[in-house]
Scaffold this motif. Structure first.
Motif, mmCIF file in Angstrom:
data_model
loop_
_atom_site.group_PDB
_atom_site.id
_atom_site.type_symbol
_atom_site.label_atom_id
_atom_site.label_comp_id
_atom_site.label_asym_id
_atom_site.label_seq_id
_atom_site.Cartn_x
_atom_site.Cartn_y
_atom_site.Cartn_z
ATOM 1 N N ASP A 1 1.958 -1.564 -2.841
ATOM 2 C CA ASP A 1 1.180 -2.670 -3.831
ATOM 3 C C ASP A 1 -0.148 -1.894 -3.994
ATOM 4 O O ASP A 1 -0.825 -1.976 -5.306
ATOM 5 C CB ASP A 1 1.093 -4.092 -3.293
ATOM 6 N N LEU A 2 -0.650 -1.253 -2.942
ATOM 7 C CA LEU A 2 -2.220 -0.670 -3.100
ATOM 8 C C LEU A 2 -2.267 0.301 -4.290
ATOM 9 O O LEU A 2 -3.313 0.621 -5.067
ATOM 10 C CB LEU A 2 -2.435 0.174 -1.868
ATOM 11 N N GLU A 3 -1.158 0.961 -4.833
ATOM 12 C CA GLU A 3 -0.877 1.889 -5.670
ATOM 13 C C GLU A 3 -0.750 1.371 -7.132
ATOM 14 O O GLU A 3 -0.471 2.027 -7.940
ATOM 15 C CB GLU A 3 -0.230 3.247 -5.169
ATOM 16 N N LYS A 4 -0.012 0.037 -7.079
ATOM 17 C CA LYS A 4 0.223 -0.417 -8.141
ATOM 18 C C LYS A 4 -0.686 -0.567 -9.274
ATOM 19 O O LYS A 4 -1.809 -0.832 -9.256
ATOM 20 C CB LYS A 4 1.151 -1.602 -8.010
ATOM 21 N N ALA A 5 -0.432 -0.273 -10.428
ATOM 22 C CA ALA A 5 -1.115 -0.101 -11.729
ATOM 23 C C ALA A 5 -1.561 -1.830 -11.822
ATOM 24 O O ALA A 5 -2.629 -2.076 -12.364
ATOM 25 C CB ALA A 5 -0.602 0.223 -12.830
#
Length: 319
Positions: free
Chosen positions: A131-135
């Motif tokens: 989730d940390l890398e989700k746009a």
């Protein structure tokens, strides 16, 4: 100040939405609502969060606290990552746990340390990393920033209480006062809101200049000159400083004016709207123009021997 006279920046333009906002405490008809635009690496926000915890305990069941992101990446590198981490934890119902941990830990907050916080929480760590890398999370943070700027937010923390901007002190007792005595505080809020307007100082100066011109060119002129030419003395006998009231105003108050002006510029450069070169370019050009334009106008009108007086209208101090 009546409702029509308020600017749009005084009001919270985007109302609190339980479906999208992060809310701590009670949100009911009788509860006060505090919305804070904050930055996890902002030192002023960190101090305010200590006060907010105390307020939530004191006003148990009578206050709702809403946090919205406003990371200043230029002034605080890593602030956007911290905001995304809070959102990633919030996706699993741990927003406030991550929020508290981020504010309780001294910066800087590198990604490895933030991942360590996530490991210590009872959440799905692999899902957190994903989730940390989700746009979508970055878009959520940027949406708060966009809405904040539209609402006149330029620095952190910016506080709205019961839908109105609060420009008072951030200490515990000042916050208690504004939450407990809303009617009296509204009057002070109006004055502070006016003082916080970029044009308020200029308006006061124009009104004062107009009043002085009226007094000096009307039946009040003798009394006006008597006041401005009266001697005013400060200090022990024999070693005092004596100036006329006019001199105290032009010299003493002018010095205070420039001190306040310098403090305001310092605040904008370190943690406000002038933290980037791109944002500072226009004010710099305006300052240069403020120096050169009066000299150019003077030279265009005064030629010959009088042209040597061009430095007189060149106000480098104000620029």
């Amino acid at each position: 100040m009546n409702t029509e006279a308020r600017t749009e920046h005084d009001r919270l333009l985007v109302p609190v939405d339980p479906a999208s906002d992060h809310i701590r405490g009670t949100r009911s008809a009788g509860a006060a609502e505090v919305v804070i635009y904050g930055d996890y690496l902002c030192p002023f926000c960190r101090r305010l969060m200590v006060v907010m915890k105390q307020l939530l305990e004191i006003f148990n069941g009578r206050i709702g606290y809403v946090f919205r992101h406003f990371p200043n990446e230029a002034a605080h590198p890593g602030a956007t990552l911290a905001a995304r981490a809070a959102e990633a934890a919030g996706a699993q119902g741990y927003f406030w746990e991550m929020h508290d941990k981020l504010y309780e830990t001294e910066p800087p907050l590198p990604q490895a340390q933030i991942l360590g916080f996530a490991r210590n929480l009872d959440l799905d760590f692999e899902q957190f990393e994903h989730d940390l890398e989700k746009a979508e999370l970055l878009e959520r943070v940027e949406q708060d920033i966009h809405e904040g700027r539209r609402n006149g937010v330029t620095g952190t923390p910016t506080i709205f209480i019961n839908g109105m901007r609060y420009d008072g002190a951030w200490d515990l007792y000042s916050m208690i006062e504004v939450l407990e005595r809303p009617l009296g505080v509204r009057v002070r809020h109006s004055a502070r809101a006016f003082a916080n307007l970029p044009a308020s100082g200029g308006l006061v100066l124009l009104l004062a200049a107009a009043a002085a011109l009226i007094c000096a060119n009307s039946g009040l002129a003798p009394y006006y000159h008597l006041l401005t030419e009266s001697e005013f003395e400060i200090g022990p006998p024999g070693h005092s400083l004596s100036l006329t009231v006019g001199d105290w105003m032009s010299e003493g108050l002018l010095a205070i004016f420039f001190v306040l002006l310098g403090l305001g510029i310092r605040r904008e450069i370190t943690d406000g709207t002038l933290t980037t070169v791109r944002a500072a370019v226009l004010p710099i050009i305006a300052a240069i123009g403020g120096v050169l334009a009066p000299a150019a106008v003077y030279l265009a009108i005064n030629r010959g021997p009088s042209s040597a007086g061009w430095p007189v209208p060149t106000a480098t101090d104000i620029a």
